[in-house]
Scaffold this motif. Sequence first.
Motif, PDB file in Angstrom:
ATOM      1  N   UNK A 108       0.933  -1.214   0.095  1.00 59.83           N
ATOM      2  CA  UNK A 108       0.111  -0.015  -0.105  1.00 59.83           C
ATOM      3  C   UNK A 108       0.901   1.059   0.004  1.00 59.83           C
ATOM      4  N   UNK A 109       2.002   1.374   0.684  1.00 60.31           N
ATOM      5  CA  UNK A 109       2.752   2.447   0.917  1.00 60.31           C
ATOM      6  C   UNK A 109       3.457   2.679  -0.543  1.00 60.31           C
ATOM      7  N   UNK A 110       3.690   1.671  -1.216  1.00 59.31           N
ATOM      8  CA  UNK A 110       4.301   2.055  -2.652  1.00 59.31           C
ATOM      9  C   UNK A 110       3.381   2.188  -3.781  1.00 59.31           C
ATOM     10  N   UNK A 111       1.928   2.014  -3.445  1.00 58.94           N
ATOM     11  CA  UNK A 111       1.048   2.079  -4.383  1.00 58.94           C
ATOM     12  C   UNK A 111       0.898   3.385  -4.885  1.00 58.94           C
ATOM     13  N   UNK A 112       0.417   3.738  -6.004  1.00 62.89           N
ATOM     14  CA  UNK A 112       0.145   4.692  -6.855  1.00 62.89           C
ATOM     15  C   UNK A 112      -0.814   5.802  -5.887  1.00 62.89           C
TER      16      UNK A 112
END
Length: 177
Positions: free
Chosen positions: A82-86
């Motif tokens: 989630x933290x890396x998501x767009x």
Amino acid sequence: MDEMIMERVSAEERETLIDELMDQYGTEILRLVYSYVHNYQLAEDLTQDIFVKSYKSLHTYKGKSSLRTWLWKIAINHCKDYLKSWYNNHVIPVEDDYIYDVKREGSAEEAAIQQEEDERLVHSVMGLPVLYREVIYLHYYEDIPIREMARILSVNPNTVKTRLRRAKVLLKERWEE
């Protein structure tokens, strides 16, 4: 049921197991997720996603670790994804306040001072980089042993020890400021 291989479990048994996991670990997972995302409503949504993902992935559980460790690993990986998501990188969520569920005996002044210190500590921990925040959280807030943390995080136990040591140094520096 921890040691049981989950390959041939009926849908009813899977639902019962996921209900038990939610009852037993739901609050822990929610706190863990909050430590990553710093937003209570978002943490609730992600926690629900984690249990849905766990339900769908029960057939992959091989019994090599406890169900708790397996679930925590799913939760941590889901948070990192989630933290890396767009979405996370392009949408700005509304801030929320962390609600303390603390009941203390003593004067109102003592309670206010303790709450202020607790808030300062939580703020300091939440300000750490994720690598350090997760080991501090798992070790001090959830009392997870280093070897289990290593399995959850998919790292060597010595790496966990190093991260804990560095996190303590960073916290001490922040606390002294």
